[in-house]
Design an enzyme around this catalytic site. Structure first.
Site, PDB file in Angstrom:
ATOM      1  N   ALA A  45       8.837   4.669   3.616  1.00  0.00           N
ATOM      2  CA  ALA A  45       8.910   4.009   2.309  1.00  0.00           C
ATOM      3  C   ALA A  45       7.938   4.621   1.304  1.00  0.00           C
ATOM      4  O   ALA A  45       8.262   4.777   0.125  1.00  0.00           O
ATOM      5  CB  ALA A  45       8.643   2.514   2.470  1.00  0.00           C
ATOM      6  N   GLU A  46       6.725   4.975   1.753  1.00  0.00           N
ATOM      7  CA  GLU A  46       5.724   5.538   0.844  1.00  0.00           C
ATOM      8  C   GLU A  46       4.917   6.615   1.551  1.00  0.00           C
ATOM      9  O   GLU A  46       4.572   6.482   2.736  1.00  0.00           O
ATOM     10  CB  GLU A  46       4.738   4.461   0.361  1.00  0.00           C
ATOM     11  CG  GLU A  46       5.377   3.252  -0.287  1.00  0.00           C
ATOM     12  CD  GLU A  46       5.633   3.422  -1.763  1.00  0.00           C
ATOM     13  OE1 GLU A  46       5.193   4.442  -2.342  1.00  0.00           O
ATOM     14  OE2 GLU A  46       6.260   2.522  -2.347  1.00  0.00           O
ATOM     15  N   THR A  47       4.607   7.664   0.811  1.00  0.00           N
ATOM     16  CA  THR A  47       3.607   8.644   1.227  1.00  0.00           C
ATOM     17  C   THR A  47       2.468   8.601   0.223  1.00  0.00           C
ATOM     18  O   THR A  47       2.690   8.661  -0.988  1.00  0.00           O
ATOM     19  CB  THR A  47       4.196  10.063   1.297  1.00  0.00           C
ATOM     20  OG1 THR A  47       5.207  10.109   2.306  1.00  0.00           O
ATOM     21  CG2 THR A  47       3.119  11.079   1.624  1.00  0.00           C
TER      22      THR A  47
END
Length: 262
Positions: A45-47
């Protein structure tokens, strides 16, 4: 050029729980299109990418599609990476972000994040979103995200999204929160993002910037325990401080590795 890559499960005490985020330390910023490609390749979902700047750490968050203005679980994951893997000495970390300076205090394996408060206000839900939901909310509010209030936790767990309809809406960079009083906690929630590669975010720290002030007011209490009841389950310890909220949780390291940019 070789880069380090850490994958960490946030808002959980166990591997495969909470929300996975990738964390990438940088000596200097890469071009934005390269950061986006890395985030897309990571397929979580997020880096989070960060560059140390003396007393502060410049932190940015990317989904596989866009750069975000705020992300709770990837901030927690970055703090956990700094403290437990990279031997950051202080128990206070100051992140410089698109949402201003965010402080994280570390105590007994708990990461306490000081985030902005975003009290939602009454609003109308676009008809397309309403039609995409199998259960209709009893109340609709909005801050950055839509906040849909339901009767009970069972309804939250049973919500299904007609993605074909849902993806007709562009809420960049926001999403849709569904929430209700919890059976074994103060409140529960789930979070959905239209047009995103990952429809349901397992645990969404930034959503609690709106959920905390809303439920603090509704339940008349300043300290709350919340669960995000996705398949992975997230545990969040919350405090309403007026124009700020404290979102606390734990994290577990899943993997440590490298990648190369030719």
């Amino acid at each position: 050029m070789k880069y380090n890559l850490y994958q960490i499960d946030a808002f959980t005490e166990t591997i495969f729980g909470g929300n996975p985020a990738c964390v990438v330390p940088l000596d200097k910023w890469l071009p934005e299109d390269v950061l986006l490609k890395i985030a897309k390749e990571n397929a979580v979902a997020e880096t989070a990418f960060f560059v140390e700047k003396g007393e502060k750490i410049h932190l940015r968050w990317f989904t596989p599609e866009i750069e975000m203005d705020l992300c709770g679980h990837a901030t927690l994951a970055t703090a956990h990476c700094l403290k437990t893997i990279l031997n950051y000495q202080s128990d206070k970390i100051i992140f410089e972000t698109l949402s201003g300076d965010l402080n994280v205090l570390i105590h007994n394996d708990m990461y306490k994040m000081d985030f902005p408060s975003r009290m939602p206000v009454a609003d109308n839900l676009p008809e397309t979103i309403l039609k995409a939901l199998n259960i209709k909310p009893k109340e609709v509010l909005k801050a950055r995200d839509y906040v849909l209030v339901y009767e009970n936790e069972t309804q939250i767990r049973n919500i299904k999204i007609d993605r074909q309809l849902f993806d007709q809406i562009n809420l960049d960079p926001g999403g849709v929160i569904v929430t209700a009083i919890g059976d074994n906690c103060d409140f529960v929630s789930r979070f959905f993002t239209p047009q995103a590669s990952i429809l349901e975010d397992p645990v969404t720290g930034s959503a609690h910037c709106s959920l905390i002030p809303f439920w603090a007011d509704r339940l008349n209490k300043k300290e709350l325990y919340a669960q995000q009841v996705s398949e992975r389950i997230g545990k969040l310890y919350c405090e309403d401080q007026g124009n700020r909220v404290i979102i606390s949780g734990k994290a577990k390291t899943y993997s440590i590795g490298n990648f190369w940019l030719a």
